[in-house]
Design an enzyme around this catalytic site. Structure first.
Site, PDB file in Angstrom:
ATOM      1  N   HIS A 116      28.128  60.487  17.518  1.00  0.00           N
ATOM      2  CA  HIS A 116      26.835  60.781  18.123  1.00  0.00           C
ATOM      3  C   HIS A 116      26.754  61.860  19.029  1.00  0.00           C
ATOM      4  O   HIS A 116      27.783  62.318  19.726  1.00  0.00           O
ATOM      5  CB  HIS A 116      26.687  59.534  18.995  1.00  0.00           C
ATOM      6  CG  HIS A 116      24.924  59.376  19.228  1.00  0.00           C
ATOM      7  ND1 HIS A 116      24.477  60.193  20.152  1.00  0.00           N
ATOM      8  CD2 HIS A 116      24.207  58.392  18.746  1.00  0.00           C
ATOM      9  CE1 HIS A 116      23.319  59.554  20.334  1.00  0.00           C
ATOM     10  NE2 HIS A 116      23.029  58.744  19.559  1.00  0.00           N
ATOM     11  N   HIS A 117      25.613  62.722  18.938  1.00  0.00           N
ATOM     12  CA  HIS A 117      25.591  63.784  19.675  1.00  0.00           C
ATOM     13  C   HIS A 117      25.632  63.739  21.119  1.00  0.00           C
ATOM     14  O   HIS A 117      25.970  64.556  21.843  1.00  0.00           O
ATOM     15  CB  HIS A 117      24.267  64.388  19.395  1.00  0.00           C
ATOM     16  CG  HIS A 117      24.162  66.211  19.226  1.00  0.00           C
ATOM     17  ND1 HIS A 117      25.030  66.687  20.139  1.00  0.00           N
ATOM     18  CD2 HIS A 117      23.666  67.002  18.390  1.00  0.00           C
ATOM     19  CE1 HIS A 117      24.867  68.280  19.840  1.00  0.00           C
ATOM     20  NE2 HIS A 117      24.119  68.306  18.782  1.00  0.00           N
ATOM     21  N   ALA A 118      25.377  62.478  21.662  1.00  0.00           N
ATOM     22  CA  ALA A 118      25.603  62.318  22.957  1.00  0.00           C
ATOM     23  C   ALA A 118      27.262  62.409  23.332  1.00  0.00           C
ATOM     24  O   ALA A 118      27.396  62.605  24.700  1.00  0.00           O
ATOM     25  CB  ALA A 118      24.963  60.799  23.524  1.00  0.00           C
ATOM     26  N   ASN A 163      28.528  67.532  25.803  1.00  0.00           N
ATOM     27  CA  ASN A 163      27.824  68.524  25.220  1.00  0.00           C
ATOM     28  C   ASN A 163      27.926  69.766  26.202  1.00  0.00           C
ATOM     29  O   ASN A 163      27.504  69.673  27.529  1.00  0.00           O
ATOM     30  CB  ASN A 163      26.397  68.342  25.135  1.00  0.00           C
ATOM     31  CG  ASN A 163      26.220  67.413  23.898  1.00  0.00           C
ATOM     32  OD1 ASN A 163      25.983  67.857  22.988  1.00  0.00           O
ATOM     33  ND2 ASN A 163      26.241  66.138  24.042  1.00  0.00           N
TER      34      ASN A 163
END
Length: 488
Positions: free
Chosen positions: A138-140, A327
């Site tokens: 997941h990009h989170a 990120n």
């Protein structure tokens, strides 16, 4: 517990019934390992179990705060490998298009938020005595660089698995109850206010450089006003170029349907173009994408007169921030010379455009995307982010950009997973409202492995775009031969 930053939370907040923020790696492997045995689900699970203590994002479970008074938190929880690591066999011929179709469907499925946000699928039935492993994150929890760190932790540089120092039994964190999370969230409110105050000047004076909102009405005016009334605010030398993206068929609200095209380009030929034109690999990559897009759109009678704009992700992670995951990313908006008929001029034009974009990016705050998100209170964050994306994809406005192009450098030496040699490593990325086309490239050994992720409703012919990339490289190489002959 670890609080998500506003940028991490953005990727959770934007998810709905049409949008998922999953980023994946599709690793193609030899079916037989160096010991002559086939790669099995048991071997893959054993690999994850052995290295799980080195992979914090694979243990993180997201915990929401009641009423959204603060951003969610990660809790270092338990991991059920029987749930996270699965296997299946392809139906049909087992070729790359068949594999891509199945992977596109899997990658577009939302993940269970009551578990750590990752999945892995061992895929059998491929032609050519191959298997595949799809690793879905997941990009989170990860960006391109930190996702690569996870992959490098799982892979080895020889068929023999490197020694991993065992650790004592890990202490998992229990998930706090709703009242506990609410109290923690309320205690975080003063810090949120300070973060917003600290972000106000750098974010507002560069708001028109935030890729997700740059096309919204009034953004340029807010930026100009903030610059005039801020001490030490942003200054521009020379005329300001306002980049406006034309509208194309793939710049609208996306559907839940995905398609994936896989293509490989030989790296030695890309390096040959790089040397011949005094360019960088990234200049050549972007020029190849521009030429392929021009050819593909021309064949569909949909090529705009204006240049397309590419959103190009850029890592802003410092050396001290490696292995911290989450990120740390910014974006550049780069004009693509899709209006230029001459292939050689396209490479030169991309060289100039990328240099300008890098200069502008260097002049803006390093964490601009996070600072812009910090301006929005968490209690309003989810609805605000979804509204922004809906507005940015409205047919009334020009899109923020037309296409996402990401070039991720990878290892140039052979890699192995649980003793099985890696043959290729294709990225499978995400698309969002307003940008239904994502071209992500990953270099491995002597190839550029490319995953073209699209909304299959808006882009029903991604295979033709993939072929256009191959043809564009061939065209550029053919043009080198007469030039070389003239020099002799």
């Amino acid at each position: 517990m670890r609080r998500l930053t506003s940028l991490d939370a953005f990727f959770l907040a934007t998810e709905d019934e049409r949008t998922v923020a999953n980023v994946s790696a599709l690793v193609i492997l030899e079916r037989k390992r160096a010991n002559g045995r086939r790669l099995t689900l048991h071997a893959v699970k054993s690999l994850f179990a052995e290295r799980l203590h080195l992979l914090p994002p694979l243990r993180w479970q997201v915990v929401e705060v009641p009423f959204g008074v603060a951003h969610p938190s990660w809790v270092d929880g338990t991991v059920d490998l029987d749930f996270h690591v699965r296997e299946f066999a392809l139906a049909g011929p087992g070729d790359d298009p068949c594999l891509a179709e199945q992977v596109a469907s899997l990658a577009a499925e939302p993940m269970n938020r009551s578990r750590p946000l990752w999945e892995a699928y061992l895929i059998h039935g491929l032609s050519g005595d191959r298997v595949a492993l799809l690793i879905k994150l997941h990009h989170a929890a990860v960006d391109g660089v930190s996702g690569g760190e996870i992959l490098s932790t799982l892979l080895d540089e020889s068929p023999e698995r490197r020694e991993i120092t065992p650790v004592a039994a890990r202490q998992t964190e229990s998930v706090p109850n709703r009242l506990g999370m609410l109290l923690r969230g309320l205690a975080d409110v003063p810090r949120q206010g300070l973060a917003a105050v600290g972000a106000a000047r750098p974010a507002l004076t560069h708001l028109d450089k935030v890729a997700t909102i740059r096309s919204l009405p009034g953004i340029s005016e807010i930026t100009g006003l903030a610059g005039r009334f801020t001490i030490g605010g942003r200054t521009e030398s020379g005329p300001i170029q306002r980049l406006v993206a034309p509208r194309t068929a793939f710049n609208a609200r996306i559907t839940p349907n995905r398609s994936l095209a896989l293509v490989r380009l030989p790296m030695p030929e890309v390096l040959q173009l790089k040397e011949a034109h005094g360019a960088t690999v990234n200049d050549v990559v972007v020029a190849l994408c521009a030429g392929a897009l021009r050819t593909w759109l021309t064949a569909k009678a949909e090529l705009p007169k204006e240049r397309l704009l590419a959103m190009v992700p850029v890592s802003v992670r410092t050396a001290s921030e490696r292995a911290t995951f989450g990120n740390k990313v910014g974006t550049m908006v780069v004009p693509l010379p899709t209006d230029e008929a001459d292939p050689v001029t396209r490479i030169r034009s991309c060289r100039i455009s990328l240099l300008k974009a890098k200069e502008q990016h260097a002049a803006q705050p390093r964490n601009l995307m996070q600072q812009a998100n910090d301006l929005v209170p968490p209690v309003l964050f989810g609805p605000a982010m979804r509204t922004v994306l809906r507005l940015a994809s409205s047919r009334v406005l020009n899109p923020a950009a037309n296409v996402i192009i990401s070039n991720v450098p990878g290892p140039r030496t052979p890699q192995y997973l649980a003793g099985a040699r890696v043959l290729a490593n294709y990225p499978v990325s995400t698309i969002v409202d307003g940008m239904a086309l994502n071209i992500t490239l990953f270099s491995y050994l002597d190839s550029l492995d490319i995953g073209i992720t699209v909304d299959s409703e808006q882009v029903p012919d991604s295979d033709l775009l993939a072929q256009a990339l191959v043809n564009e490289l061939d065209l550029q190489l053919r043009l080198l031969k007469p030039a070389a002959a003239k020099r002799r």
